[in-house]
Design a protein around this motif. Structure first.
Motif, mmCIF file in Angstrom:
data_model
loop_
_atom_site.group_PDB
_atom_site.id
_atom_site.type_symbol
_atom_site.label_atom_id
_atom_site.label_comp_id
_atom_site.label_asym_id
_atom_site.label_seq_id
_atom_site.Cartn_x
_atom_site.Cartn_y
_atom_site.Cartn_z
ATOM 1 N N ILE A 588 55.651 35.524 41.808
ATOM 2 C CA ILE A 588 54.033 34.877 41.608
ATOM 3 C C ILE A 588 53.999 34.312 40.175
ATOM 4 O O ILE A 588 53.142 33.403 40.356
ATOM 5 N N LEU A 589 54.215 35.038 39.108
ATOM 6 C CA LEU A 589 53.784 34.572 37.847
ATOM 7 C C LEU A 589 54.383 33.218 37.670
ATOM 8 O O LEU A 589 54.150 32.392 36.964
ATOM 9 N N ASN A 591 55.249 31.109 39.955
ATOM 10 C CA ASN A 591 54.612 29.793 40.763
ATOM 11 C C ASN A 591 53.364 29.356 39.959
ATOM 12 O O ASN A 591 52.903 28.121 40.082
ATOM 13 N N TYR A 592 52.988 30.249 39.002
ATOM 14 C CA TYR A 592 51.588 29.943 38.157
ATOM 15 C C TYR A 592 52.024 29.307 36.967
ATOM 16 O O TYR A 592 51.086 29.116 35.954
ATOM 17 N N LEU A 594 53.253 30.636 34.258
ATOM 18 C CA LEU A 594 52.874 31.812 33.344
ATOM 19 C C LEU A 594 53.888 32.045 32.298
ATOM 20 O O LEU A 594 53.789 32.246 31.063
ATOM 21 N N SER A 599 51.793 32.474 28.836
ATOM 22 C CA SER A 599 50.353 32.458 29.010
ATOM 23 C C SER A 599 50.015 34.057 29.150
ATOM 24 O O SER A 599 50.756 34.855 29.462
ATOM 25 N N ILE A 605 44.288 36.469 37.948
ATOM 26 C CA ILE A 605 45.716 36.313 38.339
ATOM 27 C C ILE A 605 46.204 37.856 38.935
ATOM 28 O O ILE A 605 46.809 38.021 39.576
ATOM 29 N N LYS A 608 45.038 38.368 42.273
ATOM 30 C CA LYS A 608 45.823 37.676 43.268
ATOM 31 C C LYS A 608 47.217 38.313 43.355
ATOM 32 O O LYS A 608 47.724 38.371 44.486
#
Length: 667
Positions: A588-589, A591-592, A594, A599, A605, A608
């Motif tokens: 998930i991280l 995909n964003y 980060l 970040s 987040i 989510k």
């Protein structure tokens, strides 16, 4: 097993009575272990005497030795990519283990009188399992009416791992042995210490040989100390290696990796010194074999090793105890794999599959593979490669024995392969030069970064210019020849593409340090093969994930050692479920974006992540409803485990529930 001890003056081939004894036991179709000191003519016995009376098939693990036999004796040899059109009838054939089954084609019309395995200790002492050795095991079990002769100067592995296999043990001692004296240092293997030792011994001798299996360190030391560097990268065009193979006398200062250990004999000056920088996996057998590569007596052998000087109960375990523990551990994991395979009704199919994958990773190196390289599964359990387990047990036994400096000295004193005139424990009495260590480290890091940059550029180019099918073939480790056949006209004319293919193929070989990472990224981070390939040079995510796996394996091993019954406890199964949740969070991280951008993880987040994990049932069976706190704990564990992710910060999220929990914990 009957033991025959024979004393000879110098060489086996000069003792007619000994040759008669060996011929007689071969005629009796016996299984024989032949021990003789290094340089006493074991190979000459076979090629000059036994081959004239018997049909001989001889397996030699090292190609360099076979090339010499082929040139000097004119005997038919099979090794490497050498092609043979129609195997003609032969009476003596020498082969590497990987071509051994093909070599039997030369004996279609006649019986093989004797299967000979040279350097037979390597069946159990190689650092990693060699699949090609399986051919030796297969042939030994299928040949009928054939004598089997194993030869070695250091047969301790044979005597330990093959109890009950041999009928006769012929133990030869020679009055003329290779001689040396040994100085042994217990110190850290840093560049400054190695430099000081080299300088201490180099000044008093014509030529010095330094063995250190660390390519990057060797490059820097070679530049600093004016040494000739020989390693796997430059072996094809290395003049010194060519001189060694041509049996010319060597009078140079050389630093080398294990490339010179592979069956090459070195004609050194008589006052030469060998310095062995011994990493933890270098055993006494390896040390003796390394000394024995030098065919003129070494005036001095120097061993540098950072001994742990442990003398615990674990270090005194027998081979049988270690082997039984490993077998029980593998059985318990295998039983657990079966349970999770059968638990698909109770849990979701996806969860069970993921947990089964994680359990499989713990025993992956021991699983038997079929001809296509696929894992063999029987009744929901994996078939275990017993030879691989035995190698691992013997390796552990040797490591345990050499953790203590006094134990290593005792083992060296017992050897009969060479004559050790004296062994002394020494101190350098000189402090390490920190600035020199830093300088070497910086130069090494600079070169490594440059190589990684070049690798990244080549990977980017391949990812952008190969089709999905071509990339799949590349990732599966196809040969350059196969890949070139798939190239279109424009691709064939692209020099940069062909150069990138040639220079990057080693990355996707199964033994490559990147290979497993690529496969794991493909499984857990992305299904896109292009992205998986590009991740090779993005260390943040792969290193972090790798550290989690390593941490859990360490925990499992501790649990296994403590538990005498060697059963997989419930908390270890919980760890597998935590694994899967960690990988999902990482995905998930990622995909964003980060992780790539280092970040801050915001409250938005975090929510989510919570929603996705709840939706996909990652918290099923957890009583605590404060999922955000669990995610925070997961994130802290994930990034604290990775030394390369210090810049990633996790927000301090203050919700009412979390504050109450924190106050309770403080109280």
């Amino acid at each position: 097993m009957k033991t025959i001890e024979i004393q000879i003056e110098d060489y086996i081939t000069n003792d007619k009575d000994l040759i008669s004894v060996i011929k007689r036991v071969i005629k009796d179709k016996k299984k024989i272990l032949l021990q003789a000191p290094m340089g006493t003519g074991k190979s000459s016995l076979i090629l000059d005497y036994l081959s004239k009376e018997f049909n001989i098939l001889m397996a030699i693990p090292n190609t360099a030795q076979i090339e010499t036999i082929e040139k000097r004796n004119g005997i038919f040899c099979l090794y490497g990519d050498k092609q043979q059109k129609g195997y003609r009838s032969e009476t003596t054939v020498v082969s590497t283990p990987d071509r051994l089954l093909q070599a039997t084609e030369c004996f279609k019309t006649k019986n093989i009188d004797c299967l000979i395995v040279d350097e037979s200790h390597e069946l159990y002492t190689t650092a990693n399992y060699r699949p090609k050795f399986k051919n030796i095991m297969t042939l030994q079990s299928t040949l009928k009416n054939t004598s089997i002769l194993h030869m070695s100067a250091t047969p301790q592995a044979n005597l330990t791992c093959l109890k009950g296999f041999y009928d006769i043990f012929i133990k030869i001692d020679s009055k003329k042995k290779l001689k040396t004296s040994i100085d042994i240092y217990d110190m850290e293997l840093n560049p400054s210490n190695i430099k000081n030792i080299i300088n201490k011994y180099k000044t008093n001798n014509n030529n010095t040989f330094i063995y250190f299996d660390d390519k990057s360190m060797n490059e820097e030391l070679a530049e600093e100390l004016n040494l000739i560097n020989v390693n796997a990268d430059n072996k094809k065009n290395n003049e010194i290696l060519s001189e060694i193979k041509a049996k010319n006398k060597i009078n140079e200062n050389i630093i080398f990796t294990s490339v010179i250990r592979a069956g090459i004999d070195i004609l050194n000056e008589k006052n030469a010194v060998l310095i062995i920088c011994a990493k933890s996996n270098l055993t006494t057998d390896d040390t003796i074999q390394l000394i024995g590569r030098f065919r003129n007596n070494l005036s001095k052998t120097v061993i540098i090793k950072n001994f742990k000087n442990e003398d615990t109960e674990k270090n005194n375990q027998s081979y049988e105890q270690i082997l039984n523990q490993k077998k029980k551990y593998l059985k318990s994991i295998n039983d657990d794999i079966k349970r999770w395979e059968e638990n698909k009704i109770k849990y979701t199919k996806e969860d069970c599959t993921e947990i089964k994958k994680k359990l499989t990773e713990l025993i992956e190196i021991f699983i038997e593979l079929n001809e296509k390289g696929e894992k063999i599964e029987e009744n929901h359990r994996y078939k275990i490669n017993t030879h691989r387990v035995e190698i691992s047990a013997y390796s552990q036994l040797q490591k345990n024995k050499t953790k203590n400096i006094d134990n290593m000295i005792k083992l060296l004193e017992k050897t009969e392969a060479i004559k050790i005139e004296n062994i002394e424990k020494k101190d350098l009495n000189k402090k390490a030069n920190k600035s020199f260590n830093k300088k070497i480290q910086e130069k090494s890091t600079e070169k490594r970064e440059l190589k990684n940059k070049e690798l990244k550029q080549r990977i980017e180019y391949l990812s952008n210019n190969l089709s999905t099918l071509q990339l799949e073939l590349f990732m599966e480790g196809s040969t350059l020849k196969t890949l070139e056949m798939t190239l279109e006209k424009g691709q064939r004319e692209d020099r940069e593409l062909r150069d990138a293919l040639r220079k990057t193929l080693s990355v996707v070989e199964p033994k490559s340090k990147y290979y497993k990472t690529i496969q794991q990224i493909k499984k857990y981070i992305t299904n896109d093969i292009r992205d998986a390939f590009k991740y090779i040079t993005q260390r943040e995510l792969s290193t972090c994930k790798k550290d989690i796996i390593q941490e859990q394996i360490i925990r499992n091993n501790i649990s296994w050692i403590k538990d005498k019954n060697v059963e997989i406890a419930t908390d270890i199964i919980k760890n597998k479920i935590i694994f899967i949740r960690h990988f999902k969070i990482l995905q998930i991280l990622d995909n964003y974006g980060l992780i790539k951008n280092s970040s801050r993880i915001s409250k938005k987040i975090l929510k989510k992540i919570e929603d996705i994990l709840i939706k996909e049932k990652y918290f099923d069976g957890i009583k605590k409803k404060n999922y955000q706190k669990i995610i925070m704990q997961d994130l802290e564990l994930i990034f604290n485990l990775s030394r390369n992710n210090k810049e990633i910060r996790i927000s301090s999220i203050k919700t009412k529930n979390m504050n109450i929990e924190n106050k309770k914990q403080t109280a």
